[in-house]
Enzyme design. Structure first.
Site, PDB file in Angstrom:
ATOM      1  N   ARG A 125       0.896  -1.099   0.064  1.00  0.00           N
ATOM      2  CA  ARG A 125      -0.075   0.044  -0.154  1.00  0.00           C
ATOM      3  C   ARG A 125       0.874   1.262   0.055  1.00  0.00           C
ATOM      4  NH1 ARG A 125      -3.175  -2.773   3.858  1.00  0.00           N
ATOM      5  NH2 ARG A 125      -5.033  -3.856   2.678  1.00  0.00           N
ATOM      6  N   LYS A 147       4.188  11.620 -11.056  1.00  0.00           N
ATOM      7  CA  LYS A 147       3.369  11.119 -11.961  1.00  0.00           C
ATOM      8  C   LYS A 147       3.894   9.586 -12.139  1.00  0.00           C
ATOM      9  CE  LYS A 147       0.766  14.326 -15.060  1.00  0.00           C
ATOM     10  NZ  LYS A 147       0.473  14.921 -16.230  1.00  0.00           N
ATOM     11  N   GLU A 189      12.021  18.319 -24.511  1.00  0.00           N
ATOM     12  CA  GLU A 189      11.127  18.959 -23.248  1.00  0.00           C
ATOM     13  C   GLU A 189      11.669  20.342 -22.606  1.00  0.00           C
ATOM     14  OE1 GLU A 189       8.644  17.183 -22.107  1.00  0.00           O
ATOM     15  OE2 GLU A 189       8.877  15.405 -22.940  1.00  0.00           O
ATOM     16  N   LYS A 231       9.304  23.185 -13.675  1.00  0.00           N
ATOM     17  CA  LYS A 231       8.282  22.198 -13.438  1.00  0.00           C
ATOM     18  C   LYS A 231       7.816  22.078 -12.023  1.00  0.00           C
ATOM     19  CE  LYS A 231       7.070  17.627 -13.991  1.00  0.00           C
ATOM     20  NZ  LYS A 231       6.874  16.636 -14.834  1.00  0.00           N
ATOM     21  N   GLU A 241      -3.311  18.264 -12.050  1.00  0.00           N
ATOM     22  CA  GLU A 241      -3.477  18.681 -13.045  1.00  0.00           C
ATOM     23  C   GLU A 241      -5.057  19.067 -13.299  1.00  0.00           C
ATOM     24  OE1 GLU A 241      -1.119  16.311 -16.248  1.00  0.00           O
ATOM     25  OE2 GLU A 241      -2.933  16.566 -17.464  1.00  0.00           O
ATOM     26  N   ARG A 245      -1.329  22.395 -14.650  1.00  0.00           N
ATOM     27  CA  ARG A 245      -0.324  21.599 -15.026  1.00  0.00           C
ATOM     28  C   ARG A 245      -0.274  20.815 -16.528  1.00  0.00           C
ATOM     29  NH1 ARG A 245       2.213  16.593 -10.988  1.00  0.00           N
ATOM     30  NH2 ARG A 245       3.254  15.566 -12.657  1.00  0.00           N
ATOM     31  N   ASN A 249       2.070  19.555 -20.843  1.00  0.00           N
ATOM     32  CA  ASN A 249       1.756  18.591 -22.117  1.00  0.00           C
ATOM     33  C   ASN A 249       1.713  19.321 -23.270  1.00  0.00           C
ATOM     34  OD1 ASN A 249       1.677  16.146 -20.317  1.00  0.00           O
ATOM     35  ND2 ASN A 249      -0.346  16.810 -19.684  1.00  0.00           N
ATOM     36  N   HIS A 252       2.388  17.142 -26.399  1.00  0.00           N
ATOM     37  CA  HIS A 252       2.440  15.724 -25.953  1.00  0.00           C
ATOM     38  C   HIS A 252       0.789  15.096 -26.383  1.00  0.00           C
ATOM     39  CE1 HIS A 252       5.536  16.777 -23.568  1.00  0.00           C
ATOM     40  NE2 HIS A 252       5.546  15.603 -22.922  1.00  0.00           N
ATOM     41  N   HIS A 256       1.708  11.590 -28.004  1.00  0.00           N
ATOM     42  CA  HIS A 256       1.107  10.471 -27.772  1.00  0.00           C
ATOM     43  C   HIS A 256       0.612   9.553 -28.737  1.00  0.00           C
ATOM     44  CE1 HIS A 256       1.291  11.604 -23.308  1.00  0.00           C
ATOM     45  NE2 HIS A 256       2.516  11.381 -23.702  1.00  0.00           N
ATOM     46  N   HIS A 268      10.344   9.262 -27.201  1.00  0.00           N
ATOM     47  CA  HIS A 268       9.273  10.157 -26.688  1.00  0.00           C
ATOM     48  C   HIS A 268       9.682  11.607 -26.995  1.00  0.00           C
ATOM     49  CE1 HIS A 268       6.320  11.766 -24.027  1.00  0.00           C
ATOM     50  NE2 HIS A 268       7.444  12.574 -23.427  1.00  0.00           N
TER      51      HIS A 268
HETATM   52  N1  GLY Z   1       5.170  15.299 -17.834  1.00  0.00           N
HETATM   53  C1  GLY Z   1       4.073  16.070 -17.436  1.00  0.00           C
HETATM   54  C2  GLY Z   1       3.583  16.226 -15.944  1.00  0.00           C
HETATM   55  O1  GLY Z   1       4.459  15.684 -15.322  1.00  0.00           O
HETATM   56  O2  GLY Z   1       2.584  16.741 -15.653  1.00  0.00           O
END
Ligand code: GLY
Length: 370
Positions: A125, A147, A189, A231, A241, A245, A249, A252, A256, A268
Site C-alpha cells: 500500500r 506522476k 522537453e 516544473k 493537473e 499542470r 503537456n 504531448h 502520444h 518520446h
Molecule cells: N510530464 C508532464 C507532467 O508531469 O505533468
C-alpha cells in the site's frame, strides 16, 4: 430505519520534497541517505542497461556506507512498462526481504521512474521512494511531480497514480553516457519549457545551441536547473493537473498519438518535437499564436537536431484515430494546450486545455502535415 455513520477523513498532507541538482551528486547519494534515512533497507530498481552503467556502482556505494541494499533490474525499454512487470518487481522485492519499512531508489530514465514509482505506490500500500534520473528527459521532466504509471494495450500511462518521491537526485554528469539520439530527444522537453513558460530560457537555447549539443558542463547545468525550476513551480501550483499542470503537456497530445502509431518504437522526445510543431500549428490556425513565433520554435527544434516530422508515414486519419485513444480526449473533442506567445500559453474561459473538434482538427492537420 437507516443509520448514518459519517467517517470524517479530511486531511492535510505535506508531500514537499527536495530536488537536488549538481555535477557529482551521484556519489553523495549514500551519505545523504545516511543523514536522512528513508527506510531500513533500499531496493534499487533499474533497467538492464543502467544496471551496468550506474546500478552496481550505487549498490557498492550504499553498502560502503553500511546501508542495506539490493538491486532489481528489468529489461530496458517501454515494452517493460506494464502490469506484469509490476508483479515481477513485487515478487523480487519480497524475495529480497523488502518490507513496509524499506524504500525504493528508481535509478534510470522515464520508464524506470514510472515503473519504480508506481511499484512503490502499490507495494504494501505504498513505501517511500526517491528518483535518480539518468536521462535528460527524466532529469528535466518525468522524475519530478509524482506522476507514475504503466501502459496497457489501449495506450500509454493508462494505469497510474500521483505518488510523490521523497527526494530527487539530479546529476547532469550522468548524461555523458547517454546515447546522442536520446540526449537530443530530451532537449524537446527543454524547448517545451521555453515555449510554455520562459522566454529567456528559449533565447538561451537559441544562443547556446553548440554548447548544448556538446553537453558543455555549465550549459547543461543551466538548462537542467531552469527546466526543473519551471516544473516544480507548475506542480506546486497544480499538483493533480486540474488546470495549469496541463501546460506541461504541450505537444504531448499529438506526441502520444504518434507514439501509438509507431507501436511505441519512436523516442518520446522526437514525438514531442513533432507534436510541438503540430500543436503550435493548430494554435496559429486557431488565431492564438503568430506564425513567425511558430516558425521560430520550429527552427530552434531543427537546429538542435530534433525532427519536425516522423520517419514513418502518418496520415491525417491515422492521427485523428490515435488521438481519440489518449487521456487528453474529453467528451469527443480533443484537448490541446496551445501557446499564445513564446513563454505564455493561451487560456480559454480560464482553462489551459482547449477543445478542438474533430472537423476543425481535420482541416488544420491537412495543412500542417502537408
Ligand atoms: N510530464 C508532464 C507532467 O508531469 O505533468
Amino acid at each position: 430505519m437507516i443509520e448514518r455513520l459519517h467517517l470524517d477523513l479530511r486531511r492535510t498532507v505535506d508531500e514537499s520534497y527536495d530536488i537536488l541538482i549538481g555535477h557529482g551528486l551521484f556519489e553523495h547519494i549514500p551519505v545523504d541517505l545516511k543523514i536522512s534515512p528513508l527506510g531500513n533497507k533500499y531496493a534499487i530498481i533499474t533497467d538492464s542497461e543502467i544496471r551496468d552503467l550506474y546500478g552496481w556502482k550505487l549498490l557498492e556505494n550504499l553498502e560502503g556506507e553500511g546501508i542495506k541494499a539490493c538491486l532489481i533490474d528489468f529489461p530496458a525499454g517501454e515494452e517493460s512498462k506494464n502490469l506484469d512487470m509490476v508483479g515481477y518487481l513485487v515478487r523480487r522485492l519480497l524475495e529480497n526481504r523488502i518490507d513496509r519499512k524499506s524504500a525504493i531508489i528508481a535509478l534510470g530514465g522515464g520508464v524506470v521512474g514510472d515503473l519504480g514509482g508506481f511499484t512503490a505506490s502499490v507495494f504494501m500500500r505504498g513505501i517511500p521512494y526517491v528518483q535518480v534520473p539518468t536521462t535528460l528527459m527524466a532529469q528535466v521532466d518525468s522524475s519530478i511531480g509524482g506522476k507514475t504509471a504503466v501502459d496497457t494495450s489501449e495506450g500509454k500511462n493508462i494505469i497510474g497514480a500521483f505518488y510523490q518521491p521523497k527526494k530527487v537526485y539530479i546529476d547532469p554528469s550522468l548524461l555523458k553516457t547517454l546515447p546522442e539520439r536520446e540526449f537530443i530527444s530530451g532537449l524537446a522537453e527543454v524547448v517545451k519549457y521555453g515555449v510554455i513558460c520562459d522566454q529567456s530560457l528559449f533565447k538561451y537555447l537559441e544562443e547556446n545551441r553548440d554548447k548544448i549539443k556538446n553537453r558543455e558542463k555549465d550549459t547543461l547545468l543551466h538548462i537542467v536547473k531552469a527546466s526543473c525550476r519551471i516544473k516544480k513551480e507548475v506542480v506546486e501550483e497544480d499538483p493533480k493537473e486540474e488546470n495549469k499542470r496541463a501546460i506541461l503537456n504541450y505537444g504531448h497530445t499529438p506526441a502520444h498519438a504518434l507514439e501509438r502509431i509507431s507501436g511505441y518504437k519512436c523516442l518520446h522526445g522526437d514525438a514531442v518535437s513533432v507534436g510541438m510543431m503540430v500543436s503550435g500549428g493548430i494554435s496559429v490556425r486557431k488565431g492564438f499564436w503568430n506564425e513567425d513565433e511558430w516558425n521560430r520554435q520550429n527552427r530552434l527544434l531543427e537546429s538542435l537536431g530534433l525532427p519536425l516530422k516522423m520517419d514513418f508515414k502518418v496520415s491525417v486519419e491515422d492521427l485523428i484515430e490515435a488521438l481519440h485513444y489518449d487521456k487528453k480526449a474529453e467528451g469527443g473533442a480533443i484537448m490541446f494546450v496551445l501557446p499564445r506567445r513564446i513563454g505564455e500559453m493561451a487560456l480559454v474561459n480560464g482553462k489551459y486545455k482547449i477543445p478542438v473538434s474533430e472537423s476543425e482538427l481535420r482541416t488544420f492537420l491537412r495543412s500542417i502535415l502537408l
